[in-house]
Design an enzyme around this catalytic site. Sequence first.
Site, PDB file in Angstrom:
ATOM      1  N   GLN A  10      -8.486   1.689  11.426  1.00 23.08           N
ATOM      2  CA  GLN A  10      -9.025   2.811  10.645  1.00 23.08           C
ATOM      3  C   GLN A  10     -10.503   3.080  10.962  1.00 23.08           C
ATOM      4  O   GLN A  10     -10.902   4.227  11.164  1.00 23.08           O
ATOM      5  CB  GLN A  10      -8.860   2.499   9.149  1.00 23.08           C
ATOM      6  CG  GLN A  10      -9.258   3.645   8.226  1.00 23.08           C
ATOM      7  CD  GLN A  10      -9.050   3.291   6.753  1.00 23.08           C
ATOM      8  OE1 GLN A  10      -8.594   2.202   6.410  1.00 23.08           O
ATOM      9  NE2 GLN A  10      -9.380   4.216   5.871  1.00 23.08           N
ATOM     10  N   HIS A  67     -12.871   3.607  -6.233  1.00 24.49           N
ATOM     11  CA  HIS A  67     -12.454   3.228  -4.880  1.00 24.49           C
ATOM     12  C   HIS A  67     -13.338   3.940  -3.850  1.00 24.49           C
ATOM     13  O   HIS A  67     -13.875   3.310  -2.924  1.00 24.49           O
ATOM     14  CB  HIS A  67     -10.987   3.589  -4.668  1.00 24.49           C
ATOM     15  CG  HIS A  67     -10.500   3.420  -3.257  1.00 24.49           C
ATOM     16  ND1 HIS A  67     -10.383   2.187  -2.652  1.00 24.49           N
ATOM     17  CD2 HIS A  67     -10.122   4.337  -2.324  1.00 24.49           C
ATOM     18  CE1 HIS A  67      -9.944   2.356  -1.407  1.00 24.49           C
ATOM     19  NE2 HIS A  67      -9.778   3.639  -1.187  1.00 24.49           N
ATOM     20  N   ASP A  74       0.229   1.788   0.135  1.00 29.68           N
ATOM     21  CA  ASP A  74      -0.165   2.457   1.377  1.00 29.68           C
ATOM     22  C   ASP A  74      -0.828   1.411   2.276  1.00 29.68           C
ATOM     23  O   ASP A  74      -2.046   1.295   2.322  1.00 29.68           O
ATOM     24  CB  ASP A  74      -1.129   3.603   1.035  1.00 29.68           C
ATOM     25  CG  ASP A  74      -1.667   4.291   2.275  1.00 29.68           C
ATOM     26  OD1 ASP A  74      -0.965   4.301   3.295  1.00 29.68           O
ATOM     27  OD2 ASP A  74      -2.794   4.810   2.214  1.00 29.68           O
ATOM     28  N   GLU A 113      -1.267   2.143  -5.374  1.00 30.58           N
ATOM     29  CA  GLU A 113      -1.235   3.575  -5.683  1.00 30.58           C
ATOM     30  C   GLU A 113      -0.017   3.909  -6.548  1.00 30.58           C
ATOM     31  O   GLU A 113       0.920   3.122  -6.662  1.00 30.58           O
ATOM     32  CB  GLU A 113      -1.150   4.409  -4.390  1.00 30.58           C
ATOM     33  CG  GLU A 113      -2.239   4.058  -3.386  1.00 30.58           C
ATOM     34  CD  GLU A 113      -2.412   5.092  -2.292  1.00 30.58           C
ATOM     35  OE1 GLU A 113      -1.866   6.210  -2.416  1.00 30.58           O
ATOM     36  OE2 GLU A 113      -3.115   4.777  -1.307  1.00 30.58           O
ATOM     37  N   ASP A 122      -1.262  11.861   0.772  1.00 30.62           N
ATOM     38  CA  ASP A 122      -1.976  10.803   0.059  1.00 30.62           C
ATOM     39  C   ASP A 122      -3.368  11.298  -0.316  1.00 30.62           C
ATOM     40  O   ASP A 122      -4.100  11.801   0.539  1.00 30.62           O
ATOM     41  CB  ASP A 122      -2.072   9.556   0.953  1.00 30.62           C
ATOM     42  CG  ASP A 122      -2.433   8.329   0.141  1.00 30.62           C
ATOM     43  OD1 ASP A 122      -2.287   8.356  -1.098  1.00 30.62           O
ATOM     44  OD2 ASP A 122      -2.850   7.321   0.751  1.00 30.62           O
ATOM     45  N   ARG A 156      -7.405  -1.872   8.552  1.00 31.15           N
ATOM     46  CA  ARG A 156      -8.816  -1.454   8.419  1.00 31.15           C
ATOM     47  C   ARG A 156      -9.559  -1.410   9.745  1.00 31.15           C
ATOM     48  O   ARG A 156     -10.450  -0.588   9.937  1.00 31.15           O
ATOM     49  CB  ARG A 156      -9.552  -2.397   7.454  1.00 31.15           C
ATOM     50  CG  ARG A 156      -8.964  -2.463   6.059  1.00 31.15           C
ATOM     51  CD  ARG A 156      -8.963  -1.112   5.390  1.00 31.15           C
ATOM     52  NE  ARG A 156      -8.477  -1.194   4.014  1.00 31.15           N
ATOM     53  CZ  ARG A 156      -8.131  -0.143   3.304  1.00 31.15           C
ATOM     54  NH1 ARG A 156      -8.190   1.082   3.826  1.00 31.15           N
ATOM     55  NH2 ARG A 156      -7.704  -0.282   2.074  1.00 31.15           N
ATOM     56  N   LYS A 196      -2.586   4.073   9.103  1.00 31.46           N
ATOM     57  CA  LYS A 196      -1.878   4.246   7.838  1.00 31.46           C
ATOM     58  C   LYS A 196      -0.383   4.503   8.019  1.00 31.46           C
ATOM     59  O   LYS A 196       0.388   4.249   7.098  1.00 31.46           O
ATOM     60  CB  LYS A 196      -2.463   5.460   7.098  1.00 31.46           C
ATOM     61  CG  LYS A 196      -3.932   5.347   6.759  1.00 31.46           C
ATOM     62  CD  LYS A 196      -4.124   4.512   5.518  1.00 31.46           C
ATOM     63  CE  LYS A 196      -5.540   4.639   4.992  1.00 31.46           C
ATOM     64  NZ  LYS A 196      -5.683   3.967   3.715  1.00 31.46           N
ATOM     65  N   GLU A 221     -12.131  -3.580  -0.794  1.00 28.99           N
ATOM     66  CA  GLU A 221     -13.113  -3.447  -1.875  1.00 28.99           C
ATOM     67  C   GLU A 221     -13.600  -4.799  -2.380  1.00 28.99           C
ATOM     68  O   GLU A 221     -14.661  -4.883  -2.988  1.00 28.99           O
ATOM     69  CB  GLU A 221     -12.507  -2.691  -3.049  1.00 28.99           C
ATOM     70  CG  GLU A 221     -12.387  -1.218  -2.825  1.00 28.99           C
ATOM     71  CD  GLU A 221     -11.791  -0.546  -4.049  1.00 28.99           C
ATOM     72  OE1 GLU A 221     -12.336  -0.693  -5.143  1.00 28.99           O
ATOM     73  OE2 GLU A 221     -10.749   0.104  -3.891  1.00 28.99           O
ATOM     74  N   THR A 233       4.700   2.579   4.631  1.00 26.08           N
ATOM     75  CA  THR A 233       4.309   2.791   3.235  1.00 26.08           C
ATOM     76  C   THR A 233       5.487   2.325   2.395  1.00 26.08           C
ATOM     77  O   THR A 233       6.618   2.736   2.643  1.00 26.08           O
ATOM     78  CB  THR A 233       4.047   4.294   2.956  1.00 26.08           C
ATOM     79  OG1 THR A 233       3.077   4.773   3.887  1.00 26.08           O
ATOM     80  CG2 THR A 233       3.539   4.514   1.539  1.00 26.08           C
ATOM     81  N   GLU A 289      -2.854  -1.008  -0.387  1.00 24.84           N
ATOM     82  CA  GLU A 289      -3.533  -0.089  -1.304  1.00 24.84           C
ATOM     83  C   GLU A 289      -2.629   0.166  -2.495  1.00 24.84           C
ATOM     84  O   GLU A 289      -1.493   0.611  -2.336  1.00 24.84           O
ATOM     85  CB  GLU A 289      -3.898   1.232  -0.608  1.00 24.84           C
ATOM     86  CG  GLU A 289      -5.024   1.042   0.403  1.00 24.84           C
ATOM     87  CD  GLU A 289      -5.657   2.335   0.906  1.00 24.84           C
ATOM     88  OE1 GLU A 289      -6.850   2.323   1.203  1.00 24.84           O
ATOM     89  OE2 GLU A 289      -4.941   3.352   1.007  1.00 24.84           O
TER      90      GLU A 289
HETATM   91 CA    CA Z   1      -4.196   5.463   0.516  1.00 29.19          CA
END
Ligand code: CA
Length: 427
Positions: free
Chosen positions: A238, A132, A231, A199, A125, A235, A251, A371, A255, A197
């Site tokens: 993380q 971002h 993904d 993607e 990834d 948080r 993560k 975000e 997925t 996420e």
């Molecule tokens: Ca990602």
Amino acid sequence: MAVRSWVVSANDPATDFPLQNLPYGVFRHEHSTRIGVAIGDQILDLRACATDGLLRPIASEWVGACTSEVLNQFMALGPPAWSALRRQLTVLLADPQVQSRVEPLLVPMRAAEMHLPAQIGDYTDFYASIHHATRVGKLFRPDNPLLPNYKYVPIGYHGRASSIVVSGREIIRPSGQTKSPTATEPVFGLSRSLDYELEVGMFVGPGNPLGQPIPIDQAEQHIFGLCLVNDWSARDIQSWEYQPLGPFLAKNFATTISPWIIPMDALAPYRVPAAPRPEGDPSPLAYLKSDDSTHTVIDLKLEVYLQSEKMRKSEIKPVQLSTGNLRDLYWSLAQLFTHHASNGCNLRPGDLLATGTISGPEQGSEGCLLEMKHRAEPIKLPTGETRAFLEDGDMVSFRGYCQAPGLPRVGFGECTGTINPPNSSPV
Ligand code: CA
């Protein structure tokens, strides 16, 4: 006007799967797993086509790869085989003279169960959206949002292939270590800051032997096609674990990918010139620099939808949270590909490389909930509920499509997952 198919649903302007798309996937129907091609609301069974001799103009080795239960063998063959099959499939699905032979080999999508399209050996990834990277960087490092390496080196990490699931599979809320800034010790428990996420993923075609990099001008010949990727990210886990080695358990619990892989040939008509790098930015190093006059990007529109459990019970349709576009990335797909192999790392057929969260510069183009924290107002749903992060029962759905004047919509289908608490999810 675009060539039409005798499959009526393929000519509906709203379909993601017109004759010009022909994406590949793997489906299960009547106790058998096969490679198929989406057309309108139908799937053309490629093994049945091979058995009936309908792929005869194509080399037998190539036809053999179409009868497998995964796409890896076909991906390994490279662009000549991909183009030859695509030409033959276009004939089969456009020519009314073969309709009576081909029609019995169609399976309605609603009667099929989609599987992962390939055996994914490795998953990487990236972090290719500067918007971002800047917005997330601001939350962690307000004075220094973008690290000094960003404009020189495509940042990425090795993800986990074993937990990649196909659209529709439930997502179980993960547990992990978290530590709030005010606590003195970490605790272990359910993540309370679950995010998505937005993607795009690239499936590797032939790939490269160990020790042999892929030059930038050859990189796109190695991309079999694209899919949507979610993904999922915890948080709170993380922020506690990510230093100094980067993402790990925040993560790799799940997925989600969309089941259909859109061929690069289907996306070619929607290419637009790449925007030049902003004034003052460094030029990419030579191995990442393609000829600017031919440097194009795909104008792929992306959308994120959310439907809470309460909305579902009240029959309220999913609401759009944001939109994005693949063309907004700082690094191109070819640059990501070439960079990955630049040290001699071997990429293999069926490997998945994802772009990283795709965000644009404006409000409304944030590719993840994290975000949106900079917005003045929290996200408000039609039921009056608000969201900072995902709650149990929330369904997140991505859509992606290309559209241009005089050309049909070429879409990706759905990439969907619903959050479930542990032990309550049907497996
Ligand atoms: Ca990602």
